[in-house]
Design a protein around this motif. Structure first.
Motif, PDB file in Angstrom:
ATOM      1  N   GLN A  91       0.766  -1.170  -0.151  1.00  0.00           N
ATOM      2  CA  GLN A  91       0.105  -0.010   0.082  1.00  0.00           C
ATOM      3  C   GLN A  91       0.727   1.128   0.036  1.00  0.00           C
ATOM      4  O   GLN A  91       0.400   2.256  -0.124  1.00  0.00           O
ATOM      5  N   THR A  92       2.069   1.276   0.118  1.00  0.00           N
ATOM      6  CA  THR A  92       3.074   2.253   0.275  1.00  0.00           C
ATOM      7  C   THR A  92       3.576   2.616  -0.977  1.00  0.00           C
ATOM      8  O   THR A  92       4.236   1.513  -1.583  1.00  0.00           O
ATOM      9  N   LEU A  93       3.540   3.638  -1.629  1.00  0.00           N
ATOM     10  CA  LEU A  93       3.701   3.889  -2.904  1.00  0.00           C
ATOM     11  C   LEU A  93       4.813   5.365  -2.797  1.00  0.00           C
ATOM     12  O   LEU A  93       4.471   6.053  -1.998  1.00  0.00           O
ATOM     13  N   TYR A  94       5.746   5.364  -3.594  1.00  0.00           N
ATOM     14  CA  TYR A  94       6.463   6.686  -3.863  1.00  0.00           C
ATOM     15  C   TYR A  94       6.429   7.023  -5.210  1.00  0.00           C
ATOM     16  O   TYR A  94       6.368   6.369  -5.909  1.00  0.00           O
ATOM     17  N   ALA A  95       6.377   8.450  -5.441  1.00  0.00           N
ATOM     18  CA  ALA A  95       6.516   9.102  -6.973  1.00  0.00           C
ATOM     19  C   ALA A  95       7.279  10.156  -6.703  1.00  0.00           C
ATOM     20  O   ALA A  95       7.656  10.818  -5.980  1.00  0.00           O
ATOM     21  N   ALA A  96       7.857  10.069  -8.132  1.00  0.00           N
ATOM     22  CA  ALA A  96       8.928  11.461  -8.384  1.00  0.00           C
ATOM     23  C   ALA A  96       8.332  12.256  -9.456  1.00  0.00           C
ATOM     24  O   ALA A  96       7.788  11.971 -10.382  1.00  0.00           O
ATOM     25  N   LEU A  97       8.132  13.532  -9.017  1.00  0.00           N
ATOM     26  CA  LEU A  97       7.601  14.579  -9.986  1.00  0.00           C
ATOM     27  C   LEU A  97       8.386  15.821  -9.883  1.00  0.00           C
ATOM     28  O   LEU A  97       9.407  16.044  -9.173  1.00  0.00           O
ATOM     29  N   SER A  98       8.019  16.566 -10.617  1.00  0.00           N
ATOM     30  CA  SER A  98       8.945  18.043 -10.899  1.00  0.00           C
ATOM     31  C   SER A  98       8.535  18.814  -9.428  1.00  0.00           C
ATOM     32  O   SER A  98       9.550  19.822  -9.316  1.00  0.00           O
ATOM     33  N   SER A  99       7.701  18.433  -8.792  1.00  0.00           N
ATOM     34  CA  SER A  99       7.465  19.126  -7.507  1.00  0.00           C
ATOM     35  C   SER A  99       8.051  18.577  -6.195  1.00  0.00           C
ATOM     36  O   SER A  99       7.889  19.026  -5.214  1.00  0.00           O
ATOM     37  N   GLY A 100       8.797  17.494  -6.620  1.00  0.00           N
ATOM     38  CA  GLY A 100       9.448  16.592  -5.225  1.00  0.00           C
ATOM     39  C   GLY A 100       9.023  15.340  -5.157  1.00  0.00           C
ATOM     40  O   GLY A 100       8.360  14.451  -6.330  1.00  0.00           O
ATOM     41  N   VAL A 101       9.217  14.740  -4.166  1.00  0.00           N
ATOM     42  CA  VAL A 101       9.059  13.130  -3.763  1.00  0.00           C
ATOM     43  C   VAL A 101       7.707  13.104  -2.970  1.00  0.00           C
ATOM     44  O   VAL A 101       7.445  13.811  -2.035  1.00  0.00           O
ATOM     45  N   TRP A 102       6.787  12.243  -3.370  1.00  0.00           N
ATOM     46  CA  TRP A 102       5.450  12.209  -2.881  1.00  0.00           C
ATOM     47  C   TRP A 102       5.347  10.546  -2.336  1.00  0.00           C
ATOM     48  O   TRP A 102       5.922   9.873  -3.095  1.00  0.00           O
ATOM     49  N   THR A 103       4.346  10.440  -1.379  1.00  0.00           N
ATOM     50  CA  THR A 103       4.114   9.098  -1.221  1.00  0.00           C
ATOM     51  C   THR A 103       2.597   8.968  -0.553  1.00  0.00           C
ATOM     52  O   THR A 103       1.995   9.945  -0.497  1.00  0.00           O
ATOM     53  N   SER A 104       2.168   7.701  -0.662  1.00  0.00           N
ATOM     54  CA  SER A 104       0.827   7.342  -0.301  1.00  0.00           C
ATOM     55  C   SER A 104       0.889   6.132   0.336  1.00  0.00           C
ATOM     56  O   SER A 104       1.410   5.141   0.153  1.00  0.00           O
TER      57      SER A 104
END
Length: 327
Positions: A262-275
């Protein structure tokens, strides 16, 4: 599996989509350049950078067991958490990497100049896995959770392809998702080991227009929402995520923690995000221009991210970060 000796690629072999080919060892200069670039200590000359400005010298990060891999113009590895690096032979320019906790030493590399390469020995020798794939850069790869021979690949300008035999053969699994009045390329893929309600698990994908996901029955792309795939089919139009990723930002990298799906990490131009709930609610962990992210296979709080041209690590799920390198 046929293994090829280290020898330079010919132009003919690079252009043959269905042929197997080998990848040359890096030169001494390339050796040093790869090490420094992957450690964030060297900005590559313009002539050597990827054509896609979103791809930096740290285009991809991945864990192979405890080993951290970093790839872009070349491939390097760290056995001490990013403190030091050693070069590996491999494809010249890598856009994406995929590994699997049940197959230590198996590394898949998606290439900028068409095709996919496979290593079974931690990146020391490589074979092509392009047979049956259309021509074009391989922007995204994922190995199915619990099925290390099942591989998903996204070819730029084409759809989602799958292989059930570790890349020996391929078949088209699904067209690209239709988002905001157009088909969108898949920029990143993650196999997420959570029940869909339809007898399978999820394939999550990041696009230039946001996040989408697909049950592995390949029935249709869906927005991420509370509930499972069957709930979405029954309800018709999917309700929006409660706190989605920022709109209008391409999702450059997306990973699922194998030990906590259930733990996801994402890389975007605004930073590192998690769910922490499989993509329904997202929060930002670190600001900056993030290109890639990797999570340890057995520790969902141990993550690395390429942000603002340097490499950062966190051992507490992104609450605190330490910078290992900066350009």
């Amino acid at each position: 599996m046929t293994r090829f000796p280290h020898m330079p690629l010919s132009a003919a072999s690079r252009s043959a989509a269905t042929s197997r080919h080998c990848f040359s060892d890096p030169s001494r200069r390339g050796f040093l350049t790869a090490s420094l670039a992957a450690a964030g200590l060297l900005l590559l000359p313009t002539s050597l950078r990827a054509a896609d400005p979103a791809r930096s010298s740290l285009a991809a990060l991945a864990f192979d067991g405890d080993v951290l891999l970093a790839a872009g113009q070349a491939l390097v590895r760290s056995d001490d958490g990013g403190q030091s690096w050693s070069p590996l032979s491999g494809p010249a320019q890598i856009l994406t990497l995929a590994t699997h906790p049940e197959r230590p030493g198996r590394i898949l590399a998606g290439l900028a100049a068409d095709g996919i390469a496979l290593s079974e020995d931690g990146g020391r020798t490589w074979t092509s896995r392009a047979n049956g794939l259309p021509a074009g850069p391989t922007d995204a790869l994922a190995i199915a959770a619990g099925q290390p021979d099942m591989i998903y690949a996204a070819i730029r300008g084409d759809g989602l392809w799958k292989s059930e035999d570790a890349g020996e053969s391929w078949s088209l699994a699904m067209d690209r998702p239709w988002l905001d009045e157009a088909e969108r390329d898949l920029l990143t893929l993650a196999s997420v080991d959570l029940a869909t309600g339809m007898g399978g698990i999820w394939i999550y994908a990041g696009t230039e227009k946001g996040l989408t996901r697909l049950p592995d029955c390949f029935c249709r792309w869906q927005d991420v929402q509370p509930g499972n795939a069957m709930d979405a089919l029954v309800s018709g139009d999917a309700p929006p995520s409660e706190a989605p990723l920022p709109a209008g930002q391409p999702i450059r990298a997306l990973v699922s923690a194998a030990s906590a799906p259930q733990t996801l990490y994402a890389a975007l131009s605004s930073g590192v995000w998690t769910s922490r709930d499989a993509g329904v609610v997202w929060s930002r962990l670190a600001p900056g221009d993030a290109v890639s992210v990797a999570v340890h296979p057995t520790n969902p709080d141990y993550i690395f991210a390429a942000v603002d041209g340097g490499l950062k690590q966190s051992r507490d799920g992104g609450t605190t970060w330490s910078a290992l390198a900066a350009i």
